[in-house]
Design an enzyme around this catalytic site. Structure first.
Site, PDB file in Angstrom:
ATOM      1  CB  THR A 174       6.081  36.455  41.670  1.00 59.53           C
ATOM      2  OG1 THR A 174       5.930  35.464  40.616  1.00 59.53           O
ATOM      3  CG2 THR A 174       4.725  37.101  41.869  1.00 59.53           C
TER       4      THR A 174
ATOM      5  CG  ASP B 192       4.864  33.161  38.018  1.00 57.42           C
ATOM      6  OD1 ASP B 192       5.805  33.273  37.219  1.00 57.42           O
ATOM      7  OD2 ASP B 192       4.700  32.165  38.744  1.00 57.42           O
TER       8      ASP B 192
ATOM      9  N   GLY C  40      10.798  32.489  44.093  1.00 60.38           N
ATOM     10  CA  GLY C  40      11.592  32.759  42.890  1.00 60.38           C
ATOM     11  C   GLY C  40      12.039  34.213  42.851  1.00 60.38           C
TER      12      GLY C  40
ATOM     13  NE  ARG D 267       4.904  27.758  39.739  1.00 60.53           N
ATOM     14  CZ  ARG D 267       5.450  27.997  40.903  1.00 60.53           C
ATOM     15  NH1 ARG D 267       5.945  27.000  41.583  1.00 60.53           N
ATOM     16  NH2 ARG D 267       5.501  29.203  41.409  1.00 60.53           N
TER      17      ARG D 267
ATOM     18  NE  ARG E  72      10.671  28.037  44.048  1.00 54.88           N
ATOM     19  CZ  ARG E  72       9.897  29.033  43.622  1.00 54.88           C
ATOM     20  NH1 ARG E  72       8.930  29.490  44.385  1.00 54.88           N
ATOM     21  NH2 ARG E  72      10.075  29.569  42.434  1.00 54.88           N
TER      22      ARG E  72
ATOM     23  CG  ASP F  50       1.210  31.439  45.168  1.00 58.00           C
ATOM     24  OD1 ASP F  50       2.282  31.555  44.534  1.00 58.00           O
ATOM     25  OD2 ASP F  50       0.584  30.368  45.244  1.00 58.00           O
TER      26      ASP F  50
ATOM     27  CG  ASP G  65       0.941  34.066  40.274  1.00 66.23           C
ATOM     28  OD1 ASP G  65       1.544  35.009  40.847  1.00 66.23           O
ATOM     29  OD2 ASP G  65       1.233  32.874  40.450  1.00 66.23           O
TER      30      ASP G  65
HETATM   31  O1  F6P Z   1       7.068  31.711  40.612  1.00 67.83           O
HETATM   32  C1  F6P Z   1       8.060  32.101  39.757  1.00 67.83           C
HETATM   33  C2  F6P Z   1       8.521  30.967  38.890  1.00 67.83           C
HETATM   34  O2  F6P Z   1       9.551  31.455  38.059  1.00 67.83           O
HETATM   35  C3  F6P Z   1       7.455  30.268  38.074  1.00 67.83           C
HETATM   36  O3  F6P Z   1       7.108  30.955  36.902  1.00 67.83           O
HETATM   37  C4  F6P Z   1       8.133  28.946  37.804  1.00 67.83           C
HETATM   38  O4  F6P Z   1       7.182  27.954  37.508  1.00 67.83           O
HETATM   39  C5  F6P Z   1       8.822  28.668  39.093  1.00 67.83           C
HETATM   40  O5  F6P Z   1       9.080  29.935  39.678  1.00 67.83           O
HETATM   41  C6  F6P Z   1      10.121  27.905  38.978  1.00 67.83           C
HETATM   42  O6  F6P Z   1      10.578  27.632  40.268  1.00 67.83           O
HETATM   43  P1  F6P Z   1      12.042  27.210  40.707  1.00 67.83           P
HETATM   44  O7  F6P Z   1      12.814  28.455  40.933  1.00 67.83           O
HETATM   45  O8  F6P Z   1      11.848  26.503  41.990  1.00 67.83           O
HETATM   46  O9  F6P Z   1      12.596  26.386  39.616  1.00 67.83           O
END
Ligand code: F6P
Length: 319
Positions: A125, A127, A11, A171, A72, A103, A129
């Site tokens: 990130t 998050d 992300g 998450r 991703r 991560d 985390d």
């Molecule tokens: O890891 C960052 C994040 O924004 C999380 O907070 C969220 O759950 C996820 O990415 C959303 O992912 P995507 O970009 O695949 O929708």
């Protein structure tokens, strides 16, 4: 002189561009050549890269997102794809790779490292985390963005005497919910790290209204449940009405805060020195103001969880 590559993965997070700029400019200053792979690990698999110069990273310091793209890549879990990426890396005669991500990206980095690619990670990130750093690049900006939304939502909640549930990202971690909720004076903060009871929550909100509060703001981290699920449960089981707001990708965009730019700049510069000095399989982070290097296996062994004292403080202050 080393040939150092960089990519952004997972992300996007505000401050990734500032980290890229720090890597490129520090690298060039030290006499290295810096290359960017586009769109995360996909760029190594598809062999899409370009050399970066000082001017390639001009005017990006305050821009959100990542100018070199991200992705991703589920197929990167396959050893044959990792092997192909390692081969492409070798053919380009690269000496090391800097990966900015979370991560999932570091798990990919560990896999690629097994095929002989030296890798240093930077925590990028929203998050927050990750172990091995007090703050991840992008987190501070995301908290400010959420806070801004809470303030706006509060105006409506207050004018209409409503309860509004604000769903934020995270998450597996409640950091965004906790910090933005505390700073925004939320009446309740629901995070994966703390127990949650529907009756307690409803009583808490009802007693606040009975004490003369004009509104209630509930901040919920997506990892617990969605705002709509919570609202529905409160209506069905407790007869309590609420409205919902899902902030979604709004939280990932925008210009990084000064804190995120400074963090990204410090960590980016250090990452160059670590990879050029032969360090690998580790993440550069910042703990108590000091830049530190933590092996990937420690970073990934467990994730960073919220500070329970901060949570209790937030709850104590909204009585
Ligand atoms: O890891 C960052 C994040 O924004 C999380 O907070 C969220 O759950 C996820 O990415 C959303 O992912 P995507 O970009 O695949 O929708």
């Amino acid at each position: 002189m080393k040939r150092i590559a960089i990519l952004t993965s997972g992300g996007d997070a505000p401050g990734m561009n500032a980290a890229l700029r720090a890597v490129v400019r520090t690298g060039i200053l030290r006499g290295h050549r810096i290359f960017a792979f586009f769109n995360g690990f996909k760029g190594i698999i598809d062999n899409e890269s370009a050399e970066m110069y000082n001017r390639s990273v001009g005017d990006i310091l305050t821009r959100g997102g990542t100018i070199i793209g991200t992705s991703r890549v589920p197929e990167f879990l396959k050893p044959e794809v990792q092997k192909l990426a390692a081969r492409n890396f070798e053919l380009l005669e690269m000496d090391g790779l800097i990966v900015i991500g979370g991560d999932g990206s570091f798990r990919g980095a560990v896999d690629l490292g097994k095929f002989g690619v030296p890798i240093i990670g930077l925590p990028g990130t929203i998050d927050n985390d990750l172990n091995g750093t007090d703050n991840t690049i992008g987190f501070d900006t995301a908290v400010d963005t959420v806070l801004d939304s809470i303030r706006k939502v509060r105006d409506t909640a207050s004018s209409h005497h409503r309860t509004i549930i604000v769903e934020v990202m995270g998450r597996r971690s409640g950091w965004i919910a906790l910090k933005a909720g505390l700073a925004g004076g939320a009446e309740a903060i629901i995070v994966p790290e703390m127990p949650f009871d529907l009756e307690d929550l409803t009583h808490r909100l009802e007693s606040g209204l009975a004490r003369g509060k004009k509104h209630s703001i509930v901040v919920i981290a997506e990892g617990v449940m969605t705002a709509n699920e919570l609202s529905q449960k409160m209506a069905e089981k407790m007869g309590f009405t609420s409205n919902t707001v899902v902030l979604g990708y709004v939280q990932r965009g925008g210009s990084p805060t000064a804190n995120d730019i400074i963090l990204a700049s410090k960590l980016g510069a250090r990452a160059v020195d670590e990879i050029a000095g032969g360090k690998s399989d580790a993440m550069v982070g910042e703990i108590k103001g000091e830049v530190v290097v933590t092996p990937f296996d420690e970073v990934l062994a467990e994730h960073s969880i919220i500070d329970p004292n901060l949570y209790h403080l937030a709850m104590d202050l909204v009585h």
